[in-house]
Design a protein around this motif. Structure first.
Motif, PDB file in Angstrom:
ATOM      1  N   GLY A  76      40.740  43.905  27.544  1.00  0.00           N
ATOM      2  CA  GLY A  76      39.911  43.146  28.481  1.00  0.00           C
ATOM      3  C   GLY A  76      39.209  41.956  27.868  1.00  0.00           C
ATOM      4  N   ALA A  77      39.123  41.887  26.533  1.00  0.00           N
ATOM      5  CA  ALA A  77      38.532  40.704  25.904  1.00  0.00           C
ATOM      6  C   ALA A  77      39.328  39.448  26.245  1.00  0.00           C
ATOM      7  N   TYR A  78      40.619  39.622  26.535  1.00  0.00           N
ATOM      8  CA  TYR A  78      41.456  38.487  26.973  1.00  0.00           C
ATOM      9  C   TYR A  78      40.851  37.835  28.213  1.00  0.00           C
ATOM     10  N   GLN A  79      40.339  38.638  29.132  1.00  0.00           N
ATOM     11  CA  GLN A  79      39.746  38.112  30.356  1.00  0.00           C
ATOM     12  C   GLN A  79      38.476  37.328  30.068  1.00  0.00           C
ATOM     13  N   GLY A  80      37.725  37.756  29.040  1.00  0.00           N
ATOM     14  CA  GLY A  80      36.551  36.990  28.643  1.00  0.00           C
ATOM     15  C   GLY A  80      36.927  35.604  28.176  1.00  0.00           C
ATOM     16  N   GLY A  81      37.999  35.502  27.396  1.00  0.00           N
ATOM     17  CA  GLY A  81      38.464  34.198  26.946  1.00  0.00           C
ATOM     18  C   GLY A  81      38.946  33.327  28.088  1.00  0.00           C
ATOM     19  N   VAL A  82      39.661  33.936  29.039  1.00  0.00           N
ATOM     20  CA  VAL A  82      40.105  33.189  30.219  1.00  0.00           C
ATOM     21  C   VAL A  82      38.900  32.644  30.973  1.00  0.00           C
ATOM     22  N   TYR A  83      37.887  33.498  31.179  1.00  0.00           N
ATOM     23  CA  TYR A  83      36.719  33.026  31.933  1.00  0.00           C
ATOM     24  C   TYR A  83      36.007  31.894  31.190  1.00  0.00           C
ATOM     25  N   GLN A  84      35.947  31.949  29.874  1.00  0.00           N
ATOM     26  CA  GLN A  84      35.326  30.865  29.130  1.00  0.00           C
ATOM     27  C   GLN A  84      36.048  29.544  29.409  1.00  0.00           C
ATOM     28  N   GLY A  85      37.385  29.585  29.407  1.00  0.00           N
ATOM     29  CA  GLY A  85      38.145  28.382  29.704  1.00  0.00           C
ATOM     30  C   GLY A  85      37.897  27.864  31.108  1.00  0.00           C
ATOM     31  N   LEU A  86      37.838  28.771  32.085  1.00  0.00           N
ATOM     32  CA  LEU A  86      37.563  28.358  33.470  1.00  0.00           C
ATOM     33  C   LEU A  86      36.168  27.771  33.592  1.00  0.00           C
ATOM     34  N   ALA A  87      35.191  28.411  32.937  1.00  0.00           N
ATOM     35  CA  ALA A  87      33.813  27.934  33.032  1.00  0.00           C
ATOM     36  C   ALA A  87      33.672  26.548  32.409  1.00  0.00           C
ATOM     37  N   GLU A  88      34.343  26.312  31.282  1.00  0.00           N
ATOM     38  CA  GLU A  88      34.302  24.997  30.665  1.00  0.00           C
ATOM     39  C   GLU A  88      34.896  23.938  31.580  1.00  0.00           C
ATOM     40  N   ALA A  89      35.876  24.338  32.378  1.00  0.00           N
ATOM     41  CA  ALA A  89      36.514  23.406  33.311  1.00  0.00           C
ATOM     42  C   ALA A  89      35.666  23.166  34.553  1.00  0.00           C
ATOM     43  N   GLY A  90      34.588  23.926  34.705  1.00  0.00           N
ATOM     44  CA  GLY A  90      33.746  23.790  35.891  1.00  0.00           C
ATOM     45  C   GLY A  90      34.247  24.602  37.066  1.00  0.00           C
ATOM     46  N   ILE A  91      35.114  25.588  36.809  1.00  0.00           N
ATOM     47  CA  ILE A  91      35.639  26.437  37.871  1.00  0.00           C
ATOM     48  C   ILE A  91      34.838  27.740  37.885  1.00  0.00           C
ATOM     49  N   HIS A  92      34.080  27.932  38.947  1.00  0.00           N
ATOM     50  CA  HIS A  92      33.252  29.123  39.096  1.00  0.00           C
ATOM     51  C   HIS A  92      33.705  29.869  40.351  1.00  0.00           C
ATOM     52  N   PRO A  93      34.054  31.146  40.212  1.00  0.00           N
ATOM     53  CA  PRO A  93      34.629  31.883  41.355  1.00  0.00           C
ATOM     54  C   PRO A  93      33.645  32.133  42.482  1.00  0.00           C
ATOM     55  N   ASP A  94      34.183  32.133  43.695  1.00  0.00           N
ATOM     56  CA  ASP A  94      33.422  32.550  44.880  1.00  0.00           C
ATOM     57  C   ASP A  94      33.590  34.044  45.111  1.00  0.00           C
ATOM     58  N   TRP A  95      34.654  34.592  44.543  1.00  0.00           N
ATOM     59  CA  TRP A  95      34.973  36.008  44.724  1.00  0.00           C
ATOM     60  C   TRP A  95      35.538  36.522  43.412  1.00  0.00           C
ATOM     61  N   VAL A  96      35.027  37.647  42.931  1.00  0.00           N
ATOM     62  CA  VAL A  96      35.554  38.271  41.730  1.00  0.00           C
ATOM     63  C   VAL A  96      35.838  39.732  42.040  1.00  0.00           C
ATOM     64  N   ALA A  97      37.043  40.183  41.667  1.00  0.00           N
ATOM     65  CA  ALA A  97      37.471  41.555  41.947  1.00  0.00           C
ATOM     66  C   ALA A  97      38.104  42.128  40.696  1.00  0.00           C
ATOM     67  N   GLY A  98      37.868  43.420  40.438  1.00  0.00           N
ATOM     68  CA  GLY A  98      38.402  44.001  39.223  1.00  0.00           C
ATOM     69  C   GLY A  98      38.673  45.483  39.326  1.00  0.00           C
ATOM     70  N   ILE A  99      39.494  45.965  38.410  1.00  0.00           N
ATOM     71  CA  ILE A  99      39.810  47.379  38.262  1.00  0.00           C
ATOM     72  C   ILE A  99      39.534  47.769  36.809  1.00  0.00           C
ATOM     73  N   SER A 100      38.885  48.920  36.599  1.00  0.00           N
ATOM     74  CA  SER A 100      38.678  49.479  35.267  1.00  0.00           C
ATOM     75  C   SER A 100      37.912  48.502  34.378  1.00  0.00           C
TER      76      SER A 100
END
Length: 434
Positions: A76-100
């Motif tokens: 799941g640390a991979y997802q943290g890295g993905v979110y860092q990249g999205l946040a740097e791009a200025g992309i902030h989710p309106d909806w977040v969904a997850g399993i486990s």
């Protein structure tokens, strides 16, 4: 604006006006015109070139940006890295969904202000991989690891250590083996105690923020008694630590979590990705969906029994994401064609319960589904999802970050789809141009 751009824009506006006069695609045409204003580059040019940066000047032209996070333990640390990249791009989710583990990452994102989310994700992942008992392993990894063989051996040792010592702030081995515990007790139903996780979640997450509705939030679990899949959302439940823990209660390692008199296990037992839930439950909105998978459905034919065990787990937990996407595309193709057909139908045929059913299936919304998939390296075996070492965490985080910025440099990822079915998919490994 150049003369060419003025002429092009004028032509687009005349075309849009013509379609609006016709009636059937009025909503879509309005959205297409808005998209051209926000991202005014031609599709052919976008597919031929890469952007110089992943950072965006404006929000992508979609009504809803969704972040969908698959389960996969230490991966799941991979997802943290993905979110860092999205946040740097200025992309902030309106909806977040997850399993486990995706539910934990989702809760940290939804439960913190935008400016603190990456830091909170880092805090969680550094905490659960900071076991003092593994200090000698960290020293070993930084000085002696050379090549895939040594890295693979280190991974096996680190995973075995997690089995014995657990992960700080996450889970710990029960003092008494469940086979020796009294039947009917909580201790008799799992090998590990996840009490530390509750304290970690309460420290890192503002559950009042999640329940405020600022961001749509969904996590999935399975009812132990009925076997039915269940989603806990901020619209239907008052979300607390128990909902996140239920989504990640994978047996027999972790015990079921009781919520309102019912017991729940990890949602990955039924479906390890919430993509289908998101696309089927949304309210006719144009959506940009980032699907972050921790298990790759594609892989080489295994050559050893260790490879077999690893490949089996990848197939089982990838949850057929690609098949689900293809099925959704087919449904959207039918829905788009039906919407156009209904607009041309005579008024006398638009009466009766059958019409209401058809109108409910008609849909002109558009969807970009962007796949970001962790691709295991050759030394990662069947224990990669419980290798809670700092080295593995940093590797996975870095991979997710780089995949995100490389994906965002493809302009078509953020453009509205032009196809009849209104669905565009992108996978860096398949569609990337680097």
């Amino acid at each position: 604006m150049s003369a060419h751009e003025i002429v092009t824009k004028a032509g687009s506006e005349r075309a849009a006006a013509t379609e609006i006069a016709r009636g059937p695609l009025e909503a879509r045409q309005r959205r297409e015109t808005r998209a051209q204003e926000v991202l005014p580059h031609a599709a052919t040019t976008a597919r031929a070139t890469l952007g110089k940066t992943h950072r965006l000047a404006k929000r992508p032209p979609f009504d809803c940006v969704a972040l969908v996070l698959q389960g996969g333990g230490a991966l799941g640390a991979y997802q943290g890295g993905v979110y860092q990249g999205l946040a740097e791009a200025g992309i902030h989710p309106d909806w977040v969904a997850g399993i486990s583990i995706g539910a934990i990452n989702a809760a940290i994102i939804a439960g913190n202000p935008a400016e603190f989310r990456v830091a909170r994700l880092r805090e969680f992942w550094e905490f659960v991989t900071a076991n003092p008992a593994r200090g000698w392993l960290d020293a070993f990894s930084s000085t002696l690891l050379r090549g895939d063989l040594a890295r693979g051996v280190f991974g096996q040792i680190a995973a075995a250590d997690a089995l014995v010592n657990g992960a700080p702030g996450f889970f710990r081995l029960r003092q008494l083996n469940p086979w020796l515990s009294s039947a009917g007790s909580l201790e008799a139903t799992s090998y590990y105690d996840t009490t530390p996780l509750r304290a970690t979640l309460e420290r890192l997450i503002d559950f009042d923020r999640i329940n405020s509705g600022q961001m749509q939030f969904s996590v999935g679990a399975v009812n132990v008694q009925s076997g039915n899949f269940a989603y806990f959302t901020d619209r239907t439940h008052h979300i607390g630590p128990q909902h996140i823990m239920a989504s990640g209660a994978l047996p027999p390692g972790f015990a079921a979590v009781e919520i309102d008199g019912e017991h729940y296990w990890d949602g990955g037992l039924v479906s390890n990705t919430p993509l289908e839930w998101v696309v089927e439950r949304q309210e006719r909105r144009d959506m940009l969906i980032f699907q972050v998978d921790l298990w790759n459905a594609r892989g080489a034919h295994p050559a050893t029994i260790a490879n077999v065990m690893s490949r089996e787990k990848e197939i089982r937990f990838s949850s057929r994401t690609r098949a689900a996407t293809n099925a959704f595309r087919q449904r959207r193709r039918l829905g788009s064609a039906l919407a156009s057909l209904l607009e041309r139908m005579p008024a006398d045929l638009k009466r009766g319960p059958e019409m209401a059913l058809l109108e409910d299936a008609a849909d002109l919304s558009v969807y970009n589904i962007i796949h970001l998939i962790h691709r295991a390296r050759s030394f990662e075996g069947a224990s990669k999802d419980y290798e809670f070492s700092r080295l593995a965490m940093e590797e996975h985080w870095k991979a997710g970050y780089h995949d995100a910025i490389r994906t965002l440099r493809h302009p078509e990822v953020l453009q509205r789809p032009k196809a009849l079915d209104g669905v565009f998919t992108f996978d860096l490994a398949v569609d990337g141009r680097e």
